[in-house]
Design an enzyme around this catalytic site. Structure first.
Site, PDB file in Angstrom:
ATOM      1  N   GLU A 150       1.553   3.192   1.315  1.00 17.57           N
ATOM      2  CA  GLU A 150       0.515   2.491   0.552  1.00 17.57           C
ATOM      3  C   GLU A 150      -0.810   2.987   1.110  1.00 17.57           C
ATOM      4  OE1 GLU A 150       1.160   0.470  -1.861  1.00 17.57           O
ATOM      5  OE2 GLU A 150       3.275   0.070  -1.546  1.00 17.57           O
ATOM      6  N   CYS A 206      -7.214  -3.329  -0.271  1.00  4.66           N
ATOM      7  CA  CYS A 206      -6.832  -2.072  -0.914  1.00  4.66           C
ATOM      8  C   CYS A 206      -6.816  -2.221  -2.429  1.00  4.66           C
ATOM      9  CB  CYS A 206      -5.462  -1.645  -0.414  1.00  4.66           C
ATOM     10  SG  CYS A 206      -4.274  -2.979  -0.556  1.00  4.66           S
TER      11      CYS A 206
END
Ligand code: NAP
Length: 517
Positions: A257, A296
């Protein structure tokens, strides 16, 4: 000297033999605790996790492991006050922002506990139906998923010391796979404390849950073929992990990720008085300021029809102007600090880069800090940038500023908007705002190939939706391309990373009992 936090490996607590790296309060600047992993016997500790932890977990059913997760939830809930205090001090977050991390993590763990209960007293999962391999139906194929006999090394980013831990550990432990978590150094304290509370409560078998704080040196070298590494962090570190010998030569399974330039899109056909316009404005301002933009999934690019550029700029700026910034201990403060001086400098540098191609629509530097010394506190006000010709502004599509910063851009028509969004080269999430259900559905499908999640907000779900940036355990988290190409959560899909799939070809007299028939 501040406390040196211990690591838990090989079923024992070890303090590092080095001087340790101090963790700081990003608002007042004082040192809080230290972390150090020098002198740990990684090979022995990893072997202990695989052999002791893995064997004990695999001996249990999904239901039994789910029950352990539920016990961990209870323990964590009983220490929430301590976690909030650590988050305020070490992450510089206001209470609501700490909740996203702390309660978000505990909620995710609880969700997987319930999934374990629902999976029942089983030791493996069947995958799909029996498939005939020839004319005679006696010999067939059945796919199964069994827990991998390795361990899961969880390497996390600094911005979610709690949620980052549990969103990875919950599916791994439920799968029957022991975990070793390596939190980002800057905010390792909260992760270490949560693991300590759960370990001290004696819930999981020895070797099932370990934590290593401090340097990452040697962690990847200690991996073996059936291990899994699940990484969240920057694209640069992700590249190091992907090219490591363990991945290249031993096929260690890797989930990444990384960073992402997520978008919010107001569909054509809405005006500045519409409910959809309001919903976009509200969500953009919220996403920019929650955790000071250190998410994020935060909205980085905001796309509106050309005619609404000025209205959107004014409406978002008006909301941002109300954001009080400063010391999270002051109850009037809505947005706390960035996590450290390095991130502060990185956000300033990123802003300077974006400003070479944009105009400033709301200037964060005009926010006076509340109860904080600007020379010490790592606080920055929210800044909205704008670019009237987004086709030529390459930086806004490739530079992730990990702070309270977003860029507004006008588009000509829907095709142009989709083209601009795709210039992010793959993102975690896009949100779409509008009142035309058909246009919303079509747009969502067109964004689905380049996003892990498409969050569609029409006025009927205004009070129901879970938020652009909130990652729900039921839905997929991850994204293709520059977002890392990973997949996490998504309900039971998350268990796939920690299981091995195999086809068993046999007589149906062998296969049917495996299927519970
Ligand atoms: P980072 O510097 O890449 O660090 C991430 C983790 O990797 C830390 O635990 C770090 O440990 C460790 N690490 C560093 N070098 C390593 C190596 N050679 N081998 C193994 N591990 C190593 O990222 P960050 O600054 O903490 O996080 C910010 C970035 O993460 C942003 O770009 C953000 O977009 C991204 N992010 C993505 C997601 C997502 O779900 N997609 C979520 C959050 C953040 P140390 O701290 O000890 O160096």
């Amino acid at each position: 000297m501040t406390e040196l936090l211990a690591n838990y490996l090989g079923g024992q607590w070890h303090t590092g033999t080095g001087a340790g790296t101090p963790l700081h309060d990003p608002v007042v600047g004082n040192a809080l605790v230290r972390v150090d992993a020098t002198g740990l016997d990684l090979a022995a500790g990893f072997a202990y996790a695989r052999e002791r932890g893995g064997a004990a977990l695999r001996a249990m059913t999904y239901q039994q492991r789910g029950a352990l997760l539920a016990q961990a939830v209870q323990v964590l809930n009983s220490h929430r006050d301590v976690y909030y205090a650590i988050a305020t001090a070490n992450s510089g977050t206001v209470k609501n922002d700490s909740a996203v991390d702390i309660d978000g993590g505990i909620f995710t763990l609880g969700t997987y506990a319930k999934m374990g209960e629902a999976l029942g007293p089983r030791h493996f999962l069947t995958d799909g139906e029996l498939a005939r391999l020839g004319k005679d139906p006696l010999f067939q194929s059945q796919h199964v998923q069994v827990p991998t006999r390795g361990l899961a090394l969880l390497i996390n980013a600094f911005n979610f010391p709690s949620w980052g831990l549990w969103e990875k550990a919950a599916p791994a432990l439920l799968s029957g796979v022991p975990v070793i978590v390596k939190p980002a150094t800057t905010t390792a304290w909260l992760t270490q404390r949560m693991v300590k509370d759960v370990v001290d409560a004696g819930i999981f078998p020895p070797g099932a849950l370990s934590v290593i704080c401090g340097s990452s040196a040697g962690l990847m070298d200690a991996l073996e073929p059936f291990d899994v590494v699940s990484f969240t962090g920057s694209a640069d570190t992700a590249a190091l992990i992907r090219s490591h010998r363990a991945v290249v030569h031993h096929s260690v399974r890797t989930n990444v990720e990384a960073d992402s330039l997520n978008s919010a899109l107001l569909l054509p056909g809405e005006d500045a008085q519409s409910a959809a316009f309001d919903l976009l404005v509200k969500e953009v301002a919220r996403e920019m300021t929650v955790k000071s933009g250190q998410k994020c999934t935060a909205i980085r690019r905001v796309l509106v029809p050309q005619a609404l550029y000025h209205d959107a700029a004014q409406a978002i700026a008006a909301r941002l102007a109300k954001t009080t910034v400063g010391n999270p201990r002051n109850e009037t403060v809505r947005m706390g600090a960035l996590v450290n001086r390095e991130q502060f400098n990185s956000v300033k540098a990123g802003l300077a880069t974006l400003k070479t191609q944009t105009e400033v629509l709301h200037d964060g530097s005009h926010h006076a800090l509340v109860d904080a010394d600007p020379a010490v506190a790592c606080c920055v006000g929210p800044t909205l940038l704008g670019v009237r010709e987004p086709d030529g502004a390459s930086r806004v599509h490739d530079t992730e500023v990990f702070g309270p910063v977003a860029t507004l851009m006008p588009y000509r028509d829907r095709a142009h908007a989709l083209e601009l969004i795709r210039r992010g080269q793959g993102s975690l999430v896009a949100s779409v705002y509008g009142s035309d259900a058909q246009a919303m559905g079509t747009t969502a499908l067109e964004l689905a190939d380049s996003h892990g999640r498409v969050h569609c907000i029409s006025p009927d779900v205004a009070a129901l939706h879970t938020g652009h940036g909130n990652v729900m355990p039921q839905s997929l988290h991850g994204g293709p391309g520059r977002a890392g190409g990973g997949e996490e959560l998504g309900g039971l899909r998350a268990l796939g990373l920690y299981h091995r799939r195999a086809a068993i070809q046999a007589s149906t007299t062998v296969l049917q009992p495996l299927r519970g028939e």
